[in-house]
Design an enzyme around this catalytic site. Structure first.
Site, PDB file in Angstrom:
ATOM      1  N   ASP A 301      37.874  67.299 -24.071  1.00 25.69           N
ATOM      2  CA  ASP A 301      39.115  66.431 -23.849  1.00 25.69           C
ATOM      3  C   ASP A 301      39.520  65.860 -22.586  1.00 25.69           C
ATOM      4  O   ASP A 301      40.292  65.281 -22.325  1.00 25.69           O
ATOM      5  CB  ASP A 301      40.239  66.842 -24.768  1.00 25.69           C
ATOM      6  CG  ASP A 301      40.073  67.407 -25.683  1.00 25.69           C
ATOM      7  OD1 ASP A 301      39.292  66.237 -27.197  1.00 25.69           O
ATOM      8  OD2 ASP A 301      40.675  68.075 -26.961  1.00 25.69           O
ATOM      9  N   ARG A 394      49.913  60.655 -30.069  1.00 22.61           N
ATOM     10  CA  ARG A 394      49.754  61.945 -30.375  1.00 22.61           C
ATOM     11  C   ARG A 394      49.386  63.064 -30.332  1.00 22.61           C
ATOM     12  O   ARG A 394      49.769  63.886 -30.434  1.00 22.61           O
ATOM     13  CB  ARG A 394      48.442  61.402 -31.301  1.00 22.61           C
ATOM     14  CG  ARG A 394      48.769  60.206 -32.119  1.00 22.61           C
ATOM     15  CD  ARG A 394      46.743  59.948 -32.824  1.00 22.61           C
ATOM     16  NE  ARG A 394      46.437  61.008 -33.152  1.00 22.61           N
ATOM     17  CZ  ARG A 394      45.240  61.578 -32.783  1.00 22.61           C
ATOM     18  NH1 ARG A 394      44.603  60.765 -32.733  1.00 22.61           N
ATOM     19  NH2 ARG A 394      44.668  62.339 -32.822  1.00 22.61           N
TER      20      ARG A 394
HETATM   21  C1  UD1 Z   1      39.006  70.338 -31.814  1.00 24.37           C
HETATM   22  C2  UD1 Z   1      39.813  69.511 -30.844  1.00 24.37           C
HETATM   23  C3  UD1 Z   1      39.211  68.665 -30.319  1.00 24.37           C
HETATM   24  C4  UD1 Z   1      38.661  69.310 -29.498  1.00 24.37           C
HETATM   25  C5  UD1 Z   1      37.325  69.150 -30.394  1.00 24.37           C
HETATM   26  C6  UD1 Z   1      36.107  70.012 -29.242  1.00 24.37           C
HETATM   27  C7  UD1 Z   1      41.903  69.862 -32.424  1.00 24.37           C
HETATM   28  C8  UD1 Z   1      42.885  69.926 -33.419  1.00 24.37           C
HETATM   29  N1  UD1 Z   1      41.398  69.323 -31.995  1.00 24.37           N
HETATM   30  O1  UD1 Z   1      39.035  69.293 -33.180  1.00 24.37           O
HETATM   31  O2  UD1 Z   1      40.677  68.250 -29.262  1.00 24.37           O
HETATM   32  O3  UD1 Z   1      38.083  67.965 -28.641  1.00 24.37           O
HETATM   33  O4  UD1 Z   1      38.015  70.647 -30.842  1.00 24.37           O
HETATM   34  O5  UD1 Z   1      36.944  71.433 -27.801  1.00 24.37           O
HETATM   35  O6  UD1 Z   1      41.836  71.586 -31.857  1.00 24.37           O
HETATM   36  N2  UD1 Z   1      31.073  69.628 -36.411  1.00 24.37           N
HETATM   37  C9  UD1 Z   1      29.800  69.796 -36.934  1.00 24.37           C
HETATM   38  N3  UD1 Z   1      30.551  70.300 -38.742  1.00 24.37           N
HETATM   39  C10 UD1 Z   1      31.501  70.873 -38.843  1.00 24.37           C
HETATM   40  C11 UD1 Z   1      32.459  70.489 -37.876  1.00 24.37           C
HETATM   41  C12 UD1 Z   1      32.166  69.889 -36.479  1.00 24.37           C
HETATM   42  O7  UD1 Z   1      29.320  68.937 -37.432  1.00 24.37           O
HETATM   43  O8  UD1 Z   1      31.925  71.346 -39.924  1.00 24.37           O
HETATM   44  C13 UD1 Z   1      30.591  69.188 -34.948  1.00 24.37           C
HETATM   45  C14 UD1 Z   1      31.563  67.869 -34.577  1.00 24.37           C
HETATM   46  O9  UD1 Z   1      31.054  66.780 -34.902  1.00 24.37           O
HETATM   47  C15 UD1 Z   1      31.416  67.704 -32.677  1.00 24.37           C
HETATM   48  C16 UD1 Z   1      31.567  68.928 -32.573  1.00 24.37           C
HETATM   49  O10 UD1 Z   1      30.483  70.142 -33.700  1.00 24.37           O
HETATM   50  O11 UD1 Z   1      30.167  66.948 -32.338  1.00 24.37           O
HETATM   51  C17 UD1 Z   1      33.157  69.938 -31.977  1.00 24.37           C
HETATM   52  O12 UD1 Z   1      33.526  69.973 -33.343  1.00 24.37           O
HETATM   53  P1  UD1 Z   1      35.101  70.906 -33.163  1.00 24.37           P
HETATM   54  O13 UD1 Z   1      34.248  71.743 -32.286  1.00 24.37           O
HETATM   55  O14 UD1 Z   1      34.602  72.129 -34.890  1.00 24.37           O
HETATM   56  O15 UD1 Z   1      36.227  70.352 -32.991  1.00 24.37           O
HETATM   57  P2  UD1 Z   1      37.826  69.630 -33.468  1.00 24.37           P
HETATM   58  O16 UD1 Z   1      37.748  71.321 -34.356  1.00 24.37           O
HETATM   59  O17 UD1 Z   1      37.454  68.778 -34.991  1.00 24.37           O
END
Ligand code: UD1
Length: 418
Positions: A301, A394
């Site tokens: 971020d 946001r």
């Molecule tokens: C959260 C944060 C976001 C931050 C991100 C990474 C919130 C509301 N948002 O997003 O600001 O940029 O962490 O630090 O807290 N992935 C998969 N499968 C899944 C879940 C995730 O492949 O089921 C992948 C995603 O596509 C991405 C990576 O894992 O490439 C990181 O995602 P994730 O850590 O889940 O981020 P968010 O929780 O969406």
């Protein structure tokens, strides 16, 4: 539609207070669905994502009352949200899946939206719920989880922040002990667990790669103030690093910002940590390489604001974005402003030190928008930053005003009173 008019700012000076964290508040709001009695959150920032999450909770049957910076959430009867448009407003809407399934044994949740920075699947969330005995799948644009949750052994393919949060919440009310390995270690995970523990949950290991949750029968609401926003603080720190200034970020937690502060120091910024927060003096002069990683690595971020810093610092910086596959949209706009950046897949090479020129650019996502606001501060002439979708509001509470408070020349026009 907010349009920011930004003129050059030679130095930022003064003090600003950091808000509570958006990424801590949103999962804690979802966790309120687990509680039998009302939850009161204090110091909640004025963000459209918080409003959107409040709508998501209302769609789940909760009552959400706002009074100034206080949010009270009470639950009488829970139901699966039907309104796909409400759920698509933000990624964090998927965080109601675990709590709904844990409390009602059945959750059907329209798939989430959020910033278009990559595919953002939810397979890790679903696999974790399956390991707790649920039938979990993605069906017809819905995330579905059914069944009585029992303790399970879960290994996360990737330490996903959202999946860790969903699973910790679900496991808090599951029958038996759940062990999550390769869990995310972000400070927001610790904050969520601290909140849940205050509500009566039994959780060990938050902030480490292994979290163990011993499910309890019920959770009771509490009053809670979430942690300061490390991304807002980091964005303001990047702004300071662009100008020859001296600012105090009151309330910022330097222990949550190690990776960024290491890079800013490496580039020549003077960073002092004290009891009030963080002091930053001087500006970034040397190029630094940045590889985004899960916490405690460099946060994805802050990649965009840090790229603006590297446009100013002299020399070549190499960026590697390892978390999201499509997170260089700001680079296109920075190049329009005169920056020398080449992107190739997950890599970006910035040849810093080129003058930037004001022009009209667009906020394509939340952090990209912030990065361009900062770029406008060091560009010659006037920058018009168009934020058609309102991305910046946001996740930042009046970022323009906070920067203006430090001496930046930023005006906003959107036809709406603010
Ligand atoms: C959260 C944060 C976001 C931050 C991100 C990474 C919130 C509301 N948002 O997003 O600001 O940029 O962490 O630090 O807290 N992935 C998969 N499968 C899944 C879940 C995730 O492949 O089921 C992948 C995603 O596509 C991405 C990576 O894992 O490439 C990181 O995602 P994730 O850590 O889940 O981020 P968010 O929780 O969406």
């Amino acid at each position: 539609m907010p349009v920011y008019t930004i003129r050059p700012s030679l130095s930022l000076r003064g003090e600003v207070t950091v808000n509570t964290s958006k990424n801590a508040v949103l999962p804690i709001m979802a966790a309120a669905l687990l509680c039998n009695t009302p939850v009161t959150l204090r110091e909640v920032p004025e963000l459209t994502d918080v409003d959107s999450m409040a709508r998501v909770l209302s769609a789940c049957g909760a009552k959400v009352e706002k009074s100034g910076r206080e949010l009270t959430i009470s639950v009488r009867q829970l139901l699966s949200p039907r309104d796909a448009a409400v759920m698509r407003r933000l990624r964090a809407s998927v965080l109601v899946l675990g709590p709904l399934c844990a409390r009602t044994g059945e959750a059907e949740v329209p798939l989430p939206g959020g910033c278009a920075i990559g595919q953002r699947p939810i397979d890790i969330h679903l696999r974790g719920l399956k390991a707790m005995g649920a039938e979990a799948a993605q069906e017809n644009n819905l995330a579905v989880a059914r069944g009585r949750l029992t303790g399970g052994s879960i290994y996360l393919d990737f330490p996903s922040v959202g999946a860790t949060e969903n699973l910790v919440m679900a496991a808090s009310l599951a029958h038996g002990v759940t062990r999550i390995e390769n869990a995310a270690k972000e400070p927001e995970i610790i904050d969520l667990c601290d909140f849940l523990i205050r509500c009566g949950a039994r959780i060990l290991g938050a902030g480490t790669g292994t979290i163990v949750i011993d499910g309890v029968r019920q959770l009771n609401g509490t009053e809670y103030t979430p942690i300061p926003d490390r991304i807002e603080a980091g964005t303001l720190a990047c702004a300071a690093a662009l100008t020859e200034g001296s600012i105090l970020l009151s309330g910022a937690r330097s222990d949550h910002l190690r990776a960024l502060l290491f890079k800013l120091r490496e580039s020549g910024v003077l960073v002092q940590e004290d009891a009030r927060g963080l002091c930053l003096r001087g500006r970034a002069r040397r190029a630094v390489d940045v590889r985004t990683l899960s916490y405690p690595g460099f946060p994805t971020d802050l990649q965009a604001p840090m790229m603006t810093v590297c446009c100013k610092a002299k020399g070549q910086s190499v960026f590697l974005e390892t978390i999201f596959e499509n997170r260089y949209m700001h680079a296109v706009s920075l190049c329009r402003m005169g920056a020398d950046i080449r992107t190739e897949g997950r890599m970006a090479v910035v040849n810093g030190g080129q003058p930037l020129y004001g022009c009209t650019v667009e906020a394509t996502d939340l952090r990209a928008g912030a990065a361009l606001m900062l770029a406008g501060m060091i560009a010659e002439g006037q920058t018009e930053l168009v934020d058609e979708a309102g991305h910046i509001d946001r996740g930042y509470e009046r970022l323009d005003q906070k920067l203006a408070q430090l001496g930046a020349d930023i005006e906003i026009s959107d036809g709406k009173p603010r």
